[in-house]
Scaffold this motif. Structure first.
Motif, PDB file in Angstrom:
ATOM      1  N   SER A   1       0.800  -1.374   0.080  1.00  0.00           N
ATOM      2  CA  SER A   1       0.009  -0.058   0.037  1.00  0.00           C
ATOM      3  C   SER A   1       0.686   1.258   0.144  1.00  0.00           C
ATOM      4  O   SER A   1       0.501   2.259   0.855  1.00  0.00           O
ATOM      5  CB  SER A   1      -0.927   0.135   1.117  1.00  0.00           C
ATOM      6  N   LEU A   2       1.917   1.178  -1.049  1.00  0.00           N
ATOM      7  CA  LEU A   2       2.715   2.224  -1.072  1.00  0.00           C
ATOM      8  C   LEU A   2       2.045   3.324  -2.166  1.00  0.00           C
ATOM      9  O   LEU A   2       1.864   2.692  -3.240  1.00  0.00           O
ATOM     10  CB  LEU A   2       4.128   2.069  -1.262  1.00  0.00           C
ATOM     11  N   THR A   3       2.298   4.711  -1.987  1.00  0.00           N
ATOM     12  CA  THR A   3       1.561   5.492  -3.147  1.00  0.00           C
ATOM     13  C   THR A   3       2.697   6.529  -3.372  1.00  0.00           C
ATOM     14  O   THR A   3       3.285   6.780  -2.386  1.00  0.00           O
ATOM     15  CB  THR A   3       0.159   5.902  -2.942  1.00  0.00           C
ATOM     16  N   ASP A   4       2.504   7.094  -4.569  1.00  0.00           N
ATOM     17  CA  ASP A   4       3.375   8.191  -4.672  1.00  0.00           C
ATOM     18  C   ASP A   4       2.434   9.395  -4.606  1.00  0.00           C
ATOM     19  O   ASP A   4       1.615   9.676  -5.208  1.00  0.00           O
ATOM     20  CB  ASP A   4       3.798   8.237  -6.239  1.00  0.00           C
ATOM     21  N   PRO A   5       2.874  10.128  -3.588  1.00  0.00           N
ATOM     22  CA  PRO A   5       2.225  11.397  -3.262  1.00  0.00           C
ATOM     23  C   PRO A   5       2.363  12.567  -4.248  1.00  0.00           C
ATOM     24  O   PRO A   5       1.748  13.471  -4.271  1.00  0.00           O
ATOM     25  CB  PRO A   5       2.573  11.968  -2.015  1.00  0.00           C
ATOM     26  N   ASN A   6       3.288  12.238  -5.179  1.00  0.00           N
ATOM     27  CA  ASN A   6       3.499  13.229  -6.140  1.00  0.00           C
ATOM     28  C   ASN A   6       2.326  13.148  -7.428  1.00  0.00           C
ATOM     29  O   ASN A   6       2.459  13.999  -8.277  1.00  0.00           O
ATOM     30  CB  ASN A   6       4.953  13.294  -6.932  1.00  0.00           C
ATOM     31  N   LYS A   7       1.822  12.139  -7.400  1.00  0.00           N
ATOM     32  CA  LYS A   7       0.796  11.758  -8.476  1.00  0.00           C
ATOM     33  C   LYS A   7      -0.752  12.259  -8.096  1.00  0.00           C
ATOM     34  O   LYS A   7      -1.032  12.190  -6.689  1.00  0.00           O
ATOM     35  CB  LYS A   7       0.639  10.525  -8.939  1.00  0.00           C
ATOM     36  N   THR A   8      -1.324  12.894  -8.992  1.00  0.00           N
ATOM     37  CA  THR A   8      -2.574  13.306  -8.524  1.00  0.00           C
ATOM     38  C   THR A   8      -3.731  12.465  -9.482  1.00  0.00           C
ATOM     39  O   THR A   8      -3.472  12.790 -10.645  1.00  0.00           O
ATOM     40  CB  THR A   8      -2.955  14.606  -8.694  1.00  0.00           C
ATOM     41  N   PRO A   9      -4.588  11.791  -8.943  1.00  0.00           N
ATOM     42  CA  PRO A   9      -4.491  11.209  -7.303  1.00  0.00           C
ATOM     43  C   PRO A   9      -3.570  10.187  -7.239  1.00  0.00           C
ATOM     44  O   PRO A   9      -3.080   9.598  -8.139  1.00  0.00           O
ATOM     45  CB  PRO A   9      -5.844  10.701  -7.010  1.00  0.00           C
ATOM     46  N   PRO A  10      -3.142  10.107  -5.851  1.00  0.00           N
ATOM     47  CA  PRO A  10      -1.967   8.978  -5.676  1.00  0.00           C
ATOM     48  C   PRO A  10      -2.511   7.598  -5.992  1.00  0.00           C
ATOM     49  O   PRO A  10      -3.763   7.320  -6.114  1.00  0.00           O
ATOM     50  CB  PRO A  10      -2.055   9.073  -3.995  1.00  0.00           C
ATOM     51  N   THR A  11      -1.513   6.958  -6.639  1.00  0.00           N
ATOM     52  CA  THR A  11      -1.698   5.602  -7.171  1.00  0.00           C
ATOM     53  C   THR A  11      -1.072   4.380  -6.590  1.00  0.00           C
ATOM     54  O   THR A  11       0.164   4.902  -5.964  1.00  0.00           O
ATOM     55  CB  THR A  11      -1.637   5.741  -8.849  1.00  0.00           C
ATOM     56  N   THR A  12      -1.637   3.410  -6.494  1.00  0.00           N
ATOM     57  CA  THR A  12      -0.879   2.450  -5.813  1.00  0.00           C
ATOM     58  C   THR A  12      -0.196   1.642  -7.024  1.00  0.00           C
ATOM     59  O   THR A  12       0.549   0.397  -6.322  1.00  0.00           O
ATOM     60  CB  THR A  12      -2.012   1.141  -5.430  1.00  0.00           C
TER      61      THR A  12
END
Lengths: 371, 295
Positions: B259-270
């Protein structure tokens, strides 16, 4: 103090510088004694020579004291004239001349006293015979005085010389203690003799020193005291000589910031020695540059390793050689060494654990042999 | 001084100078307390590790887990790759030298992706320091129920059964990532961090160093079972353990996520690709620290 002119006038002036009058007179007395013995045996065989006292004709005595008759000597003519002390028929020497010479050897009052004693011992004689008689025998002359007789040979017939010899004999015969002896001059304060320069022993060209040594590391490096041996070679004869030295030590365990190491330090020196040669001790100092072989081995790491390198530095030594004049002597010296940039000691993972000692101090003693 | 003496002096100084030229002023390396190290330089690649383990959640892996030393990646291998993870020797973020290890996982929905470099074996000492440098190129968000582990210790009990022991992970703290440790011995997160929520830098190399002791006497604050340092600062001490440990130790540099996501992407993606870099790993009898040197 004036020189003893009378004796100088006797013709021994050349001895006065180094021979005292007493010695001279004693020598004369010995010569006279030997001469008398010889003469007695030669001229009076059989019984021992009879000691005769001859009377001096009074008129001759008076006549025999002409002024300047014996070389112009300043004789006490009035005494000679008034005293029947020396008599005889001798014309060479004249009794007056002998009297004159005698006056330079014996105080006049002594001679007068002696004559008075003789007169007292012969109260029956209104005119006691002269105490001394001089007889001229041609190439010889005879002197009678104090009951003794001597004959001297003088082929040259030097009357002045004969007068002097006769006077000395008479003086010794009639009153040896009263012979004018010039008191020894007071000791002339001579400057204190400079201390004799030390014997100059040519320094040996090569001097080798070998001995035992102890070395101690100082400062912040691994602290250890190590034992070993040292060898130094001194080249040169002068007060400043070239010195080359080396020492080797046994490795010793030490600790550096928790790291235990086995450490060894072997210095190699090159410098100059200044020395002062004494009669027994030859102190010296040294200063110079050197390289030291430093060896370190870890003891308490998971993987222990060792390494060695060379450290440049400087050293100074102060010491002394005993029995300095001998070819073989002893020496003792203290040595300090400074390593300006001691080598780093590294171990993983720490990296630089510390550095090798920057200061070393030690001492050496042993034998010193010159070649 | 005579000419002969001068000649002697020159000769002696020449000899001294030649000797000095061979090593004057150089340091002396007298050994090492580093038992093992991996700098990812030269031909060594990943071969210094017991295992390089890209293993996807679906079981496609590049090597087994819990095996004996010597299994896994062949010597000289520089990468091991699966469908969702990869380990490679990289030159992207050099720490010391020119290479480091790149551990990369590709997150998919609700799948745990594992990627680890493991050093294990029965030869590890009772007391040792385990050190590695990490580089996080960016911050990742850890979703609910998720985790991101970057260092693990495993143990075996007396029966030879393997157990997890300590998991060192990162949490998303909004703008930063903070360290936390899950203690399997207690079954809880360790809350005794000396520094609460110690932050790790993003985009900068940082060092993590753990002290692990499996000796029975390591059961006090003065002789603890486990300690942890971040950039040389001690942040955690675990005095003792209750579960059984043996001399078997597995130490991992991990990139294990869920369950790590990239906060730099909108919306965050898994479906984020999570990458970290590691370098200069070592096991040592003495602390390595930030300034420690490795073979």
């Amino acid at each position: 103090m004036p020189q003893p002119e009378p004796l100088r006038s006797l013709g021994y002036g050349r001895f006065l510088c180094d021979v005292r009058v007493v010695g001279l007179v004693t020598r004369f007395a010995l010569f006279a004694t030997l001469g008398a013995s010889f003469d007695a045996h030669a001229e009076a065989p059989g019984p021992a020579p009879e000691v005769r006292e001859l009377r001096a004709p009074r008129q001759e005595s008076t006549a025999a004291v002409p002024a300047g008759a014996s070389g112009g000597e300043a004789a006490p003519q009035s005494m000679a004239r008034s005293s029947p002390f020396i008599g005889g028929t001798s014309t060479c020497p004249l009794p007056a001349s002998v009297w004159t010479e005698l006056g330079t050897l014996v105080p006049t009052e002594r001679l007068v006293a002696y004559q008075a004693t003789r007169a007292a011992s012969s109260p029956m004689e209104s005119n006691p015979p002269p105490a001394v008689e001089i007889i001229d025998l041609g190439l010889k002359f005879r002197v009678l005085a104090g009951g003794r007789a001597r004959e001297y040979r003088d082929d040259a017939q030097d009357c002045t010389y004969r007068a002097r010899v006769a006077a000395v004999f008479v003086a010794l015969a009639v009153d040896p203690a009263a012979v004018l002896v010039e008191p020894p001059p007071p000791p002339v304060p001579t400057p204190a003799p400079a201390s004799p320069p030390p014997p100059v022993v040519p320094a040996r060209l090569v001097q080798v020193e070998i001995g035992v040594a102890v070395d101690r590391s100082l400062g912040t490096g691994p602290q250890a005291t190590q034992l070993g041996g040292g060898l130094r070679v001194i080249l040169g004869r002068g007060p400043v000589a070239l010195v080359v030295g080396a020492a080797a030590f046994l490795a010793k365990d030490a600790e550096l910031n928790g790291l235990r190491v086995n450490q060894r330090h072997d210095p190699l020196d090159l410098g100059l020695r200044a020395r002062w040669q004494g009669s027994f001790v030859e102190p010296y100092v040294e200063i110079g540059l050197g390289l030291a072989l430093i060896y370190e081995e870890a003891l308490n790491l998971d993987t222990n390793a060792s390494g060695q390198t060379v450290e440049p530095g400087g050293f100074a030594v102060i010491g002394a050689r005993l029995a300095a004049q001998s070819r073989v002597g002893f020496f003792v010296a203290g040595r300090v060494e400074w390593i300006p940039s001691p080598v780093q000691i590294r171990a993983l993972p720490t990296g630089v654990v510390g550095h090798a000692p920057a200061f070393w101090a030690g001492a050496t003693c042993g034998l010193s042999v010159g070649f | 001084m005579k000419a002969s003496s001068r000649r002697v002096a020159l000769v002696v100084f020449g000899i001294l100078g030649a000797g000095c030229g061979q090593g004057c002023g150089q340091g002396l390396d007298v050994g090492s307390d580093v038992i093992w190290s991996s700098r990812f330089e030269g031909d060594a690649g990943l071969s210094e590790w017991t295992k390089a383990w890209p293993k996807s959640w679906n079981g496609v892996d590049g090597g087994g887990m819990g095996g004996d030393p010597g299994t896994g990646v062949a010597a000289g291998s520089v990468s091991n790759k699966s469908a969702s993870s990869m380990i490679a020797v990289s030159a992207a973020q050099g720490h010391t030298g020119s290479h480091e290890a790149q551990l990369q996982i590709s997150m998919t929905d609700q799948q745990q992706i594992n990627c680890s470099l493991t050093r294990t074996g029965i030869t590890l000492p009772e007391r040792a320091y385990y050190s590695a440098w990490y580089y996080l190129p960016q911050r990742y968000s850890v979703g609910p129920g998720g985790f991101w582990l970057i260092m693990k210790f495993r143990r075996r009990d007396g029966n030879g059964t393997q157990h997890e022991l300590y998991d060192l992970g990162l949490k998303d703290a909004g703008t930063d990532m903070t360290l936390h440790l899950y203690n399997w011995d207690k079954g809880t997160n360790e809350s005794s961090l000396d520094a609460l929520n110690p932050q790790v830098p993003i985009g900068t190399w940082f060092q993590l160093e753990a002290y692990y002791c499996y000796a029975p006497e390591c059961n006090s604050a003065s002789d603890p079972a486990f300690s942890l340092w971040l950039d040389g600062a001690k942040i955690l001490v675990i005095p003792s353990r209750t579960t059984e440990v043996t001399s078997w130790v597995a130490w991992e540099i991990s990139n294990i996520g869920l369950s790590l996501t990239d906060p730099n992407k909108t919306p965050p993606t898994t479906s984020a690709t999570v990458t970290l870099f590691a370098d200069d790993a070592a096991i040592s009898l003495k602390p390595v620290g930030r300034t420690g040197q490795l073979p």
